[in-house]
Design a protein around this motif. Sequence first.
Motif, PDB file in Angstrom:
ATOM      1  N   PHE A  65       0.812  -1.217   0.000  1.00 53.75           N
ATOM      2  CA  PHE A  65       0.000   0.000   0.000  1.00 53.75           C
ATOM      3  C   PHE A  65       0.849   1.274   0.000  1.00 53.75           C
ATOM      4  CE2 PHE A  65      -3.122  -3.097   1.370  1.00 53.75           C
ATOM      5  CZ  PHE A  65      -4.250  -2.681   0.692  1.00 53.75           C
ATOM      6  N   ASN A  66       2.165   1.118  -0.099  1.00 50.57           N
ATOM      7  CA  ASN A  66       3.089   2.261  -0.129  1.00 50.57           C
ATOM      8  C   ASN A  66       2.924   3.155   1.107  1.00 50.57           C
ATOM      9  OD1 ASN A  66       5.217   3.606  -1.294  1.00 50.57           O
ATOM     10  ND2 ASN A  66       3.922   4.962  -2.505  1.00 50.57           N
ATOM     11  N   VAL A  67       2.853   2.499   2.250  1.00 49.86           N
ATOM     12  CA  VAL A  67       2.678   3.178   3.537  1.00 49.86           C
ATOM     13  C   VAL A  67       3.831   2.753   4.437  1.00 49.86           C
ATOM     14  CG1 VAL A  67       1.168   3.327   5.570  1.00 49.86           C
ATOM     15  CG2 VAL A  67       0.166   3.197   3.306  1.00 49.86           C
ATOM     16  N   PRO A  68       4.426   3.692   5.186  1.00 48.81           N
ATOM     17  CA  PRO A  68       5.484   3.296   6.118  1.00 48.81           C
ATOM     18  C   PRO A  68       4.961   2.295   7.160  1.00 48.81           C
ATOM     19  CG  PRO A  68       5.469   5.672   5.830  1.00 48.81           C
ATOM     20  CD  PRO A  68       4.241   5.141   5.161  1.00 48.81           C
ATOM     21  N   LEU A  69       5.794   1.334   7.495  1.00 53.85           N
ATOM     22  CA  LEU A  69       5.412   0.295   8.460  1.00 53.85           C
ATOM     23  C   LEU A  69       4.950   0.904   9.783  1.00 53.85           C
ATOM     24  CD1 LEU A  69       5.182  -2.681   9.233  1.00 53.85           C
ATOM     25  CD2 LEU A  69       7.614  -2.633   9.816  1.00 53.85           C
ATOM     26  N   LYS A  93      -6.632  -1.319   9.209  1.00 54.09           N
ATOM     27  CA  LYS A  93      -6.896   0.004   8.633  1.00 54.09           C
ATOM     28  C   LYS A  93      -5.617   0.453   7.935  1.00 54.09           C
ATOM     29  CE  LYS A  93      -8.143   1.237  12.683  1.00 54.09           C
ATOM     30  NZ  LYS A  93      -8.607   1.131  13.956  1.00 54.09           N
ATOM     31  N   ILE A  94      -5.744   0.822   6.670  1.00 57.42           N
ATOM     32  CA  ILE A  94      -4.600   1.332   5.914  1.00 57.42           C
ATOM     33  C   ILE A  94      -4.726   2.844   5.917  1.00 57.42           C
ATOM     34  CG2 ILE A  94      -3.335   1.275   3.742  1.00 57.42           C
ATOM     35  CD1 ILE A  94      -3.619  -1.483   5.106  1.00 57.42           C
ATOM     36  N   PRO A  95      -3.837   3.530   6.657  1.00 57.29           N
ATOM     37  CA  PRO A  95      -3.964   4.993   6.760  1.00 57.29           C
ATOM     38  C   PRO A  95      -3.576   5.692   5.466  1.00 57.29           C
ATOM     39  CG  PRO A  95      -1.946   4.269   7.816  1.00 57.29           C
ATOM     40  CD  PRO A  95      -2.675   3.024   7.376  1.00 57.29           C
ATOM     41  N   PRO A  96      -4.204   6.843   5.201  1.00 56.74           N
ATOM     42  CA  PRO A  96      -3.792   7.620   4.019  1.00 56.74           C
ATOM     43  C   PRO A  96      -2.385   8.156   4.247  1.00 56.74           C
ATOM     44  CG  PRO A  96      -5.397   8.836   5.314  1.00 56.74           C
ATOM     45  CD  PRO A  96      -5.266   7.494   5.946  1.00 56.74           C
ATOM     46  N   TYR A  97      -1.595   8.106   3.221  1.00 56.88           N
ATOM     47  CA  TYR A  97      -0.210   8.555   3.332  1.00 56.88           C
ATOM     48  C   TYR A  97       0.221   9.101   1.986  1.00 56.88           C
ATOM     49  CZ  TYR A  97       4.845   8.460   3.926  1.00 56.88           C
ATOM     50  OH  TYR A  97       6.165   8.808   3.991  1.00 56.88           O
ATOM     51  N   ARG A  98       0.919  10.229   2.027  1.00 47.21           N
ATOM     52  CA  ARG A  98       1.429  10.828   0.790  1.00 47.21           C
ATOM     53  C   ARG A  98       2.803  11.398   1.071  1.00 47.21           C
ATOM     54  NH1 ARG A  98      -1.131  16.193  -1.772  1.00 47.21           N
ATOM     55  NH2 ARG A  98      -0.579  16.860   0.284  1.00 47.21           N
ATOM     56  N   LEU A  99       3.739  11.086   0.212  1.00 50.89           N
ATOM     57  CA  LEU A  99       5.091  11.622   0.303  1.00 50.89           C
ATOM     58  C   LEU A  99       5.157  12.859  -0.577  1.00 50.89           C
ATOM     59  CD1 LEU A  99       7.976  11.221   1.353  1.00 50.89           C
ATOM     60  CD2 LEU A  99       8.431   9.919  -0.714  1.00 50.89           C
ATOM     61  N   VAL A 100       5.582  13.969  -0.009  1.00 50.24           N
ATOM     62  CA  VAL A 100       5.662  15.223  -0.752  1.00 50.24           C
ATOM     63  C   VAL A 100       7.073  15.386  -1.279  1.00 50.24           C
ATOM     64  CG1 VAL A 100       5.414  17.723  -0.594  1.00 50.24           C
ATOM     65  CG2 VAL A 100       3.887  16.247   0.706  1.00 50.24           C
ATOM     66  N   ASP A 101       7.186  15.498  -2.601  1.00 51.41           N
ATOM     67  CA  ASP A 101       8.496  15.679  -3.223  1.00 51.41           C
ATOM     68  C   ASP A 101       8.962  17.124  -3.148  1.00 51.41           C
ATOM     69  OD1 ASP A 101       8.752  13.009  -3.933  1.00 51.41           O
ATOM     70  OD2 ASP A 101       7.701  13.315  -5.822  1.00 51.41           O
ATOM     71  N   ASP A 102       8.062  18.048  -3.483  1.00 50.87           N
ATOM     72  CA  ASP A 102       8.403  19.463  -3.499  1.00 50.87           C
ATOM     73  C   ASP A 102       7.401  20.235  -2.655  1.00 50.87           C
ATOM     74  OD1 ASP A 102      10.540  19.216  -5.333  1.00 50.87           O
ATOM     75  OD2 ASP A 102       9.086  19.064  -6.968  1.00 50.87           O
TER      76      ASP A 102
END
Length: 113
Positions: A65-69, A93-102
Amino acid sequence: MILPALAFGVVGMVACGSDEPESIGTLPPIRTTSTSSTTTTLFDSTIQLYVVKRGENLSLIARSFNVPLDFLIDANQDQITDPNNVPPGVTLKIPPYRLVDDLPTSTSTTEAP
């Protein structure tokens, strides 16, 4: 020879206009144009649910899910007693997560007094 050059300089200054306040009000306005582009990315802030299957572990699910452990473990503290052994059938539950590049940049400017 110096006199014609001096006369040209005086004529050139007079032709540019006067510094009188009345003459400043008659100048046409200066028009400027600018373009900007904005990219908007929608972010899904809903929590997803996932049922653990046989042979799966939290690391595998987090990567899927591309979410940190750590985020996955924190979001499921009420479901997980041992993060190293999650039995099949547990709903996570898979929490929403987004990595911000800029980071967004500000387009506003301030004028110095």
